[in-house]
Design a protein around this motif. Sequence first.
Motif, mmCIF file in Angstrom:
data_model
loop_
_atom_site.group_PDB
_atom_site.id
_atom_site.type_symbol
_atom_site.label_atom_id
_atom_site.label_comp_id
_atom_site.label_asym_id
_atom_site.label_seq_id
_atom_site.Cartn_x
_atom_site.Cartn_y
_atom_site.Cartn_z
ATOM 1 N N ALA A 144 0.145 -4.416 2.270
ATOM 2 C CA ALA A 144 1.319 -3.872 2.105
ATOM 3 C C ALA A 144 1.497 -2.432 2.928
ATOM 4 O O ALA A 144 2.405 -2.335 3.111
ATOM 5 N N GLY A 145 0.389 -1.641 3.111
ATOM 6 C CA GLY A 145 0.542 -0.755 3.776
ATOM 7 C C GLY A 145 1.029 -0.970 5.454
ATOM 8 O O GLY A 145 1.955 -0.273 5.855
ATOM 9 N N GLU A 166 7.817 -2.295 9.074
ATOM 10 C CA GLU A 166 9.156 -2.082 8.938
ATOM 11 C C GLU A 166 9.772 -0.600 9.314
ATOM 12 O O GLU A 166 10.853 -0.664 9.833
ATOM 13 N N ARG A 167 9.146 0.260 8.861
ATOM 14 C CA ARG A 167 9.649 1.667 9.470
ATOM 15 C C ARG A 167 9.722 1.704 10.861
ATOM 16 O O ARG A 167 10.569 2.225 11.364
ATOM 17 N N THR A 215 2.695 -3.777 6.137
ATOM 18 C CA THR A 215 4.117 -4.189 5.969
ATOM 19 C C THR A 215 5.239 -2.816 5.972
ATOM 20 O O THR A 215 6.173 -2.852 6.699
ATOM 21 N N THR A 216 4.777 -1.808 5.466
ATOM 22 C CA THR A 216 5.575 -0.648 5.315
ATOM 23 C C THR A 216 5.651 -0.156 6.699
ATOM 24 O O THR A 216 6.808 0.296 7.084
ATOM 25 N N MET A 217 4.706 0.364 7.214
ATOM 26 C CA MET A 217 4.492 0.719 8.400
ATOM 27 C C MET A 217 5.206 -0.012 9.310
ATOM 28 O O MET A 217 6.202 0.794 10.322
#
Length: 126
Positions: A32-33, A39-40, A35-37
């Motif tokens: 999840a971490g 995406e940003r 994926t968030t990074m």
Amino acid sequence: MNELDAKALSFVGEHPGVRPSELAGYLGVTSAGVTTMVERLVRRGILRREADETDRRVNHIHLDVDLAKEPWSQLARFDDTCRRIIRNLDPQLEADLAALLLQTTMAASEQAERVDGVATDAASAA
């Protein structure tokens, strides 16, 4: 851009087409971490995702910037400078520095866990 972002860019530059799970493993973060990074960084035009040709559920991560050009080349220069400084240290001083950094990282992680725990407890009570 934070240190983890810089580390991710360096890894993706060395391993074009890396899968998110491989990047997460290298960085030591959750899926999840990462994926968030990712995406940003995709939204900022720094990375791009490409679907696997044989399995559309799988993404491959690529750089969308040239790490050899400014301002991105500063990342490699910083890493090279740090390596050169550390390589020239007295072995005992290098070991002491590594121990200090490890202890500092562990203390910061413990503090973050305590703060996160307090925030979670407060949210649960509300």
